[in-house]
Design an enzyme around this catalytic site. Structure first.
Site, PDB file in Angstrom:
ATOM      1  N   HIS A 138      -7.074  48.263  20.465  1.00 23.39           N
ATOM      2  CA  HIS A 138      -7.485  49.644  20.199  1.00 23.39           C
ATOM      3  C   HIS A 138      -6.490  50.592  20.864  1.00 23.39           C
ATOM      4  O   HIS A 138      -6.128  50.388  22.035  1.00 23.39           O
ATOM      5  CB  HIS A 138      -8.870  49.928  20.797  1.00 23.39           C
ATOM      6  N   HIS A 155      -7.352  42.086  17.973  1.00 22.70           N
ATOM      7  CA  HIS A 155      -6.953  43.471  17.707  1.00 22.70           C
ATOM      8  C   HIS A 155      -6.850  44.262  18.997  1.00 22.70           C
ATOM      9  O   HIS A 155      -7.496  43.934  19.990  1.00 22.70           O
ATOM     10  CB  HIS A 155      -7.933  44.152  16.739  1.00 22.70           C
ATOM     11  N   ARG A 178      -6.721  53.296  10.967  1.00 22.63           N
ATOM     12  CA  ARG A 178      -7.690  54.106  11.713  1.00 22.63           C
ATOM     13  C   ARG A 178      -9.051  53.406  11.741  1.00 22.63           C
ATOM     14  O   ARG A 178      -9.493  52.849  10.733  1.00 22.63           O
ATOM     15  CB  ARG A 178      -7.805  55.497  11.091  1.00 22.63           C
TER      16      ARG A 178
HETATM   17  P1  5GP Z   1     -14.272  45.310  18.770  1.00 17.97           P
HETATM   18  O1  5GP Z   1     -15.590  45.698  19.361  1.00 17.97           O
HETATM   19  O2  5GP Z   1     -14.336  44.011  18.019  1.00 17.97           O
HETATM   20  O3  5GP Z   1     -13.178  45.346  19.794  1.00 17.97           O
HETATM   21  O4  5GP Z   1     -13.893  46.484  17.764  1.00 17.97           O
HETATM   22  C1  5GP Z   1     -13.900  46.338  16.389  1.00 17.97           C
HETATM   23  C2  5GP Z   1     -13.573  47.706  15.812  1.00 17.97           C
HETATM   24  O5  5GP Z   1     -13.308  47.564  14.434  1.00 17.97           O
HETATM   25  C3  5GP Z   1     -14.697  48.720  15.963  1.00 17.97           C
HETATM   26  O6  5GP Z   1     -14.204  49.862  16.657  1.00 17.97           O
HETATM   27  C4  5GP Z   1     -15.094  49.033  14.535  1.00 17.97           C
HETATM   28  O7  5GP Z   1     -15.455  50.388  14.335  1.00 17.97           O
HETATM   29  C5  5GP Z   1     -13.847  48.665  13.757  1.00 17.97           C
HETATM   30  N1  5GP Z   1     -14.117  48.210  12.399  1.00 17.97           N
HETATM   31  C6  5GP Z   1     -15.021  47.261  12.020  1.00 17.97           C
HETATM   32  N2  5GP Z   1     -14.996  47.077  10.692  1.00 17.97           N
HETATM   33  C7  5GP Z   1     -14.047  47.931  10.210  1.00 17.97           C
HETATM   34  C8  5GP Z   1     -13.569  48.209   8.888  1.00 17.97           C
HETATM   35  O8  5GP Z   1     -13.999  47.641   7.892  1.00 17.97           O
HETATM   36  N3  5GP Z   1     -12.598  49.158   8.779  1.00 17.97           N
HETATM   37  C9  5GP Z   1     -12.091  49.817   9.860  1.00 17.97           C
HETATM   38  N4  5GP Z   1     -11.135  50.731   9.637  1.00 17.97           N
HETATM   39  N5  5GP Z   1     -12.516  49.574  11.123  1.00 17.97           N
HETATM   40  C10 5GP Z   1     -13.493  48.653  11.289  1.00 17.97           C
END
Ligand code: 5GP
Ligand code: ZN
Length: 113
Positions: free
Chosen positions: A101, A99, A28
């Protein structure tokens, strides 16, 4: 390597992990943008979608399959959901570990950007 998602995959940083298999881990999001917000990562460190080697393209197919299965187990399969991969700076990627979402449980906006 100082990568937060590698640390989660290695069990060095806690996360609410809801799926794990030989290739991927799902947990999550720490800052959820929807009632269901799951992050699906490969266990292997691949920095961005742009760096995915052609021979590993099936990995993203597996991530999609995991997203579909989690959508069912999270109860959003019927109502609908969004699957997103941000890539690079202008793609809005903040964590440099590939990753996906999985977002659902509310009406998504129509805009993609
Ligand atoms: P991006 O913008 O790189 O596509 O999304 C990265 C996502 O990873 C963000 O939605 C952020 O909230 C999530 N995220 C970042 N660090 C952590 C963490 O330490 N634990 C969790 N569970 N999510 C994280
Ligand atoms: Zn990593």
């Amino acid at each position: 390597m100082d990568c937060i998602f590698c640390k989660i995959a290695a069990g060095e940083t806690p996360a609410d992990i809801i799926h794990t298999d030989e290739e991927v881990i799902a947990f999550r999001d720490i800052n959820p943008q929807a009632p269901v917000h799951v992050v699906i990562i490969p266990g292997e460190h691949i920095a961005t979608l742009a760096e995915l080697p052609e021979e590993k393209a099936m990995l993203v197919g597996h991530m999609v399959d995991v997203a579909n299965r989690l959508a069912r187990s999270e109860g959003i399969s019927e109502s609908g959901y969004r699957v997103v991969i941000n890539c690079g700076q202008q793609g809005g990627q903040l964590v440099q570990h590939l990753h996906m979402h999985l977002l659902g449980g509310r009406q998504m906006a129509g805009s993609l950007g």
